[in-house]
Design an enzyme around this catalytic site. Sequence first.
Site, PDB file in Angstrom:
ATOM      1  N   SER A 256     -47.085  -5.062  57.553  1.00  0.00           N
ATOM      2  CA  SER A 256     -47.172  -4.428  58.868  1.00  0.00           C
ATOM      3  C   SER A 256     -47.858  -2.184  58.852  1.00  0.00           C
ATOM      4  CB  SER A 256     -45.041  -3.841  58.106  1.00  0.00           C
ATOM      5  OG  SER A 256     -44.478  -2.716  58.735  1.00  0.00           O
TER       6      SER A 256
ATOM      7  N   HIS B  46     -40.529 -10.374  60.141  1.00  0.00           N
ATOM      8  CA  HIS B  46     -41.259  -9.268  60.070  1.00  0.00           C
ATOM      9  C   HIS B  46     -42.313  -9.803  58.765  1.00  0.00           C
ATOM     10  CE1 HIS B  46     -43.245  -5.371  60.323  1.00  0.00           C
ATOM     11  NE2 HIS B  46     -43.010  -4.851  59.227  1.00  0.00           N
TER      12      HIS B  46
ATOM     13  N   ASP C  96     -41.410 -11.189  65.593  1.00  0.00           N
ATOM     14  CA  ASP C  96     -41.071 -10.221  64.480  1.00  0.00           C
ATOM     15  C   ASP C  96     -40.861  -8.896  65.464  1.00  0.00           C
ATOM     16  OD1 ASP C  96     -42.181  -7.913  63.210  1.00  0.00           O
ATOM     17  OD2 ASP C  96     -44.047  -9.202  62.548  1.00  0.00           O
TER      18      ASP C  96
END
Length: 550
Positions: A270, A519, A489
């Site tokens: 991320s 994610h 995602d």
Amino acid sequence: MPRPHRTASLSALSTSALSTLSTLSAGLLLLVGALAGCGGTEDTPPDAKAASPVTAAPAPGTVQGRAQEGGAGPASPALPGAFTAQRLDWVRCAAPEKARGSGAKAPGADWRCATLVAPLDYTRPAGETTAIALIRSTARDKDRRIGSLLFNFGGPGGSGVATLPGAADLFDRLHERYDLVGFDPRGVAESSGVVCRDNRQTERSLRIDSTPDTPAEERVFLDDSAEFGAGCAKRSGRILPYVGTTSAARDMDLMRQVLGDRKLHYFGFSYGTELGGVYAHLFPSKVGRLTLDAVVDPSADYTGHSRNQALGFQRALENYFKSRDIGARSGTARVVKLLDRLDSEPLPTAMGRTLTQGLALTGIISPLYGEESWPELTDALEGAENGDGTGLLRLADAYNDRDARGRYGTAHHAQRAISCADAEGRVDAAEVRSRLLADFSEVSPVFGPYLAWDLAGWCARWPVAGEHETPEVAAPGADPILVIGGKGDPATPYEGSLRMAEELGEGVGVHLTFEGEGHGAYTTGNACVTQVVDDYFLRDKVPAPGKSCA
């Protein structure tokens, strides 16, 4: 409500670890998700608890460090040997304070902690210093050890010191030949964590209408945002200008040198993918084996990131409806109807607090980080439609890092400080009303209005100027970097991974597609993704460009 983390939650950790890693990722870039913010939970701001205060510079060393690659010259002088030759004092860890309910394991005998001293301002290395908290577990196979493997689980604002011990089982094969190293980036948790307000102020803020419909609601919303920034300046003003991603990337290169590694090996999720991309740009010849998973789009500006998230969460919501044999349009309409009702009529809950529109939206976002949490979303939505807001409020509390005593963690404070130190763009309420609200609402009738208004509140009156419109990640000459994009995602849409691979440069960004939900791909346990990543880290085997894992 806190904006979704750029980093996603590690969408497929085991349930407890997952909730830890995935909550932070909701708002900005976090993969950490409800991870483990190490901030204090007392009404008195925990500034004094930070283990790594800003201090005066160390006595200059007699050994001069080399000029830093990508930053030589007056903007980035060579670091004195007092930094590059420092020896870390690794001591057995006490359990770090972590996000309530995260389920993260406390470090045991296998984990040791240390503090790295770094320049507060890399353009003035002889000035004040700051301290970076580290945690490490050494490679089990000492004879075949490759080196250190640094992790960043996203946010920004996620604590690597608190998260890595609870997620280490996911990286068991890598642990054979790598020292696993987590750290709290500057401004986060034990590394002089940014603190902006107390628990009572946070509770009040989370009940403010985040999609204002009247001038009065708009004033309250914008005033609260300004008060948050003023609180950050008052309580953490000394470090606030220096918490951006560029400084964190330079900290990672200092870690590399002090840990004794010729090149940096790194696993970023991320927001950690943006951090890894910026590192590669600054230090291309120091790139070792870098993997970027749940990738932030480096071509997206301040507004573009929020629009991407509206798109990603709407896709995830529609995929959720599809799994229940509900049409995307009708399912979306049901959620919009529920949120519209809550705007004027909050629901009662078993906790004695009411479920507002903003808290309901947070409760919906949280389980979209990973498919394994969708049953919770089903129960919570059905409860709310039947007049009971308990399920959605519990999901919102976990995402907001609130414990049963009403204490909140401070990961969100660091998230905002880092994001606004990075982002140059600023948006005012007039632009939201005239242009962005309609566009974002078309992208996502559920999440678009909130994310559009969030732009006017997030950094608009921030006390520190942003550094850039978009981050520089081009890394010509770097070794191949593995870039993983997930089709499902929610927080960092798939298209961003393609742009990251492209911007890193030809022969540098090697793209891997994951066809699944969540994610983060590696943490789902998908056998194909696991094999590709492990082969890359352990055997230096780079997959063919365009490879896909179903």
